[in-house]
Design an enzyme around this catalytic site. Structure first.
Site, short mmCIF file in Angstrom:
data_model
loop_
_atom_site.label_atom_id
_atom_site.label_comp_id
_atom_site.label_asym_id
_atom_site.label_seq_id
_atom_site.Cartn_x
_atom_site.Cartn_y
_atom_site.Cartn_z
N HIS A 289 5.08 -27.17 -21.51
CA HIS A 289 4.07 -27.29 -22.55
C HIS A 289 2.71 -26.73 -22.10
O HIS A 289 2.34 -26.86 -20.92
CB HIS A 289 3.93 -28.75 -22.99
N ASP B 35 -0.30 -27.64 -22.29
CA ASP B 35 -1.25 -28.54 -21.64
C ASP B 35 -0.77 -28.99 -20.26
O ASP B 35 -1.36 -29.89 -19.65
CB ASP B 35 -1.57 -29.75 -22.52
N HIS B 36 0.25 -28.30 -19.75
CA HIS B 36 0.72 -28.54 -18.38
C HIS B 36 0.80 -27.25 -17.56
O HIS B 36 0.84 -27.31 -16.34
CB HIS B 36 2.09 -29.21 -18.39
N ASP C 137 5.38 -35.86 -18.64
CA ASP C 137 5.39 -36.59 -19.91
C ASP C 137 6.70 -37.33 -20.14
O ASP C 137 7.04 -37.66 -21.28
CB ASP C 137 5.14 -35.63 -21.07
N HIS D 62 -1.09 -38.25 -18.88
CA HIS D 62 -1.98 -38.53 -20.01
C HIS D 62 -2.54 -39.95 -19.95
O HIS D 62 -1.88 -40.86 -19.46
CB HIS D 62 -1.24 -38.35 -21.34
N HIS E 117 11.86 -35.30 -23.30
CA HIS E 117 10.61 -34.77 -23.88
C HIS E 117 10.77 -33.27 -24.12
O HIS E 117 10.42 -32.75 -25.18
CB HIS E 117 9.46 -35.06 -22.93
N HIS F 140 7.00 -29.36 -16.74
CA HIS F 140 7.62 -28.80 -17.95
C HIS F 140 6.70 -27.73 -18.53
O HIS F 140 5.60 -27.50 -18.03
CB HIS F 140 7.96 -29.88 -18.97
#
Length: 256
Positions: free
Chosen positions: A59, A61-62, A134, A172, A115, A57
């Site tokens: 985001h 942090d990905h 996530d 995570h 998400h 996805h």
């Protein structure tokens, strides 16, 4: 049989990035690179050449390491078609049911929104490896930033159909807090109590709790058990739909 070698790289405060190598071809994918430097360093130390990035996805942090890794390696970036415009450097956009090849290994794509609106997961059946970003966590699931409880429950039910032996490579290290939350709902659940003890022991020793296995998630993760009458009773929602129970668990976790 195309087996994968998987290296877990902890980055930022609680993220996991994965290096995934198909041994016969030497193809190497990075799954959800939050950052680039530790990933490139790890690949160099292993003597692996990165050929792909797999994004679940959009985001930061990905995908934060996408462009620098691509610049350094010339790798091919594969990500979700519904979010194509939000995946930096994307070369190939994939949808539900598509097959992604990593050397001789094949991953099936699952569309698992909730998400985010375009979230996907990568399932490598021969290695029993699920890279779910996530959507599903050990004892948890992602917050509903762009989707609805109905969407996320449908997505989790889809993943729940995979074998108990599936290794859940989520993104995570949230498991210890997720266990505390799950126990707040079902304090007398003996399986959950035992799993929480194991998790506390791992974290005390500085060890990861990820990957977990889908069988233990099916047994103890409240987000996968929204259709379990025992969970409905614990929530005081006897006779209510699984979707309503899921929404209540998610609501409680959001304020936990």
């Amino acid at each position: 049989m195309a087996q994968l070698e998987i290296q877990q790289i902890p980055v930022l405060s609680d993220n996991y990035v994965y290096l995934v190598r198909e041994a016969d071809s030497g193809a190497v994918a990075v799954v959800d690179p939050a950052v680039s430097k530790p990933v490139l360093e790890a690949a160099k130390q292993l003597g692996w050449t990165i050929t792909h990035i797999l994004n679940t996805h959009h985001h930061p942090d990905h995908v934060g390491g996408n462009l620098e890794i691509k610049k350094a390696t010339g790798c091919r970036i594969i990500g979700p078609a519904p979010d194509e415009a939000r995946i930096p450097g994307i070369d190939e956009a994939v949808n539900e049911g598509d097959i992604v090849k990593l050397g001789e290994a094949e991953a099936e794509i699952f569309f698992v929104p909730g998400h985010t609106r375009g979230h996907i997961a990568f399932w490598f059946p021969e290695s029993q490896a699920l890279f779910c970003g996530d959507t599903l966590f050990a004892l948890g699931c992602g917050r509903l930033f762009e989707g609805s409880p109905a969407q996320m429950w449908d997505s989790l039910r889809k993943l729940r159909e995979l074998p108990d032996t599936a290794a859940v490579y989520c993104a995570h290290e949230y498991t210890q807090n997720n266990a505390r939350f799950a126990l707040s709902i079902e304090p007398d659940n003996s399986q959950l109590q035992e799993r929480a003890r194991q998790i506390d022991s791992l974290r005390k020793d500085g060890k990861p709790t990820v990957p977990s296995h889908l069988g233990e998630e099916k047994a103890t993760n409240p987000f996968l058990r929204a259709d379990d009458p025992a969970l409905a009773t614990a929530l005081n929602l006897q006779g209510r739909s699984a979707q309503e129970c899921f929404a209540e668990v998610r609501r409680r976790k959001d304020v936990f």
